[in-house]
Design an enzyme around this catalytic site. Structure first.
Site, short mmCIF file in Angstrom:
data_model
loop_
_atom_site.label_atom_id
_atom_site.label_comp_id
_atom_site.label_asym_id
_atom_site.label_seq_id
_atom_site.Cartn_x
_atom_site.Cartn_y
_atom_site.Cartn_z
N SER A 110 0.85 -1.19 0.00
CA SER A 110 0.00 0.00 0.00
C SER A 110 0.88 1.23 0.00
O SER A 110 1.91 1.27 0.64
CB SER A 110 -0.92 0.01 1.22
OG SER A 110 -1.60 1.24 1.31
N SER A 111 0.45 2.25 -0.72
CA SER A 111 1.19 3.51 -0.74
C SER A 111 0.90 4.35 0.50
O SER A 111 1.59 5.35 0.73
CB SER A 111 0.83 4.30 -2.00
OG SER A 111 -0.56 4.59 -2.00
N CYS A 112 -0.11 3.97 1.29
CA CYS A 112 -0.49 4.81 2.43
C CYS A 112 0.47 4.63 3.61
O CYS A 112 0.50 5.46 4.51
CB CYS A 112 -1.91 4.49 2.88
SG CYS A 112 -2.08 2.86 3.64
N GLY A 113 1.22 3.55 3.63
CA GLY A 113 2.17 3.31 4.71
C GLY A 113 1.61 2.51 5.85
O GLY A 113 2.35 1.95 6.64
N LEU A 114 0.28 2.41 5.97
CA LEU A 114 -0.31 1.69 7.09
C LEU A 114 0.02 0.20 7.05
O LEU A 114 0.25 -0.41 8.07
CB LEU A 114 -1.83 1.90 7.11
CG LEU A 114 -2.29 3.32 7.38
CD1 LEU A 114 -3.81 3.42 7.30
CD2 LEU A 114 -1.81 3.78 8.76
#
Length: 261
Positions: A110-114
């Site tokens: 994921s690009s969100c980092g979560l």
């Protein structure tokens, strides 16, 4: 499956410091891709020695926290495939949710980092706390070190594999597994002990490698009270051992050992 993995003959040109040269053949350890599948679901590919694969199946499954005991594996099948081996492991139905959860963490992106944060938590999951009991005598560790070479037939042939040994409290070596990978060798040893119904019985594990945090985690999950390695530990390995209660003995050589405090 037999102990002591496969090797093949390789030709070399031997050149000495005096410029003398000769053609020689020697055995080299084979390194094989081992694809692991649980109940038809692809899980991982290991680079390993293609021997003792039943033991690898049990030890790897324990290290991945997919099983708690040998009875939760219903069947293991090893098949030769193009360019490697396929290790098909059938787990009891109540273990399949663990497989699906671990696969999700292995492949999530994921690009969100979560997801990255979540995977870090998975990488350093809480370890069981074990009671290490009385430490083995120093003489027992030195005795096991002195005997280890005699229990490494593949390494004697190739000079290119690691060993993991279960040693009794007096230092007598009870069981050894070899592999090109230090993690695989330990998994195979743990798997062989699971399949045989053996406990540590006040003994210890002796590994012919450095002490990484993954090896400490395998020891903790297997209930191993004392982990001895011939090379140095990482700082994280020491931290994880302290967290789990695993006693660490490192840089174990014929003349001295270091006991982590």
């Amino acid at each position: 499956m037999t102990t002591g993995g496969p090797a093949r003959v390789q030709s070399f040109r031997r050149i000495s410091r005096t410029d003398a040269a000769e053609d020689i053949d020697r055995l080299v350890a084979d390194e094989t891709p081992i694809a692991i599948e649980y109940n038809g679901l692809g899980y991982a590919v290991l680079m390993a020695s293609a021997a003792d694969l039943d033991d690898l199946a049990y030890g790897f499954s324990r290290a991945e926290r997919l099983i708690d005991d040998a009875a939760q594996i219903l069947e293991v099948e090893a098949h030769a495939v193009e360019r490697g081996m396929l290790l098909r492991i059938t787990l009891a139905e109540d273990r399949l949710s663990l497989v699906a959860e671990r696969v999700r963490h292995r492949v999530s992106e994921s690009s969100c980092g979560l997801c990255g944060i979540e995977n870090l938590e998975q990488a350093l999951r809480t370890l069981p706390r074990i009671d290490p009991g009385p430490p083995p005598a120093d003489a027992a560790i030195f005795a096991a070190l002195a005997a280890l070479d005699r229990h490494q037939p593949l390494n004697a042939q190739t000079g290119g594999v690691h060993a993991a040994a279960w040693c009794a409290a007096d230092g007598a070596i009870r069981l050894v597994r070899e592999d090109v990978g230090r993690h695989n060798a330990f998994d195979k040893l743990i798997g062989a002990m699971l399949r045989g119904g053996f406990g540590w019985e006040g003994g210890f594990a002796l590994l012919s490698s450095r002490c990484s945090f993954e090896l400490v985690e395998k020891a903790a999950l297997a209930g191993c009270p004392t982990l001895v390695t011939v090379s140095a530990p990482t700082a994280l390995a020491i931290d994880r051992a302290r967290e789990a209660g695993v006693r660490l003995v490192v840089l174990a050589r014929s003349d001295a050992i270091l006991v982590a405090r």
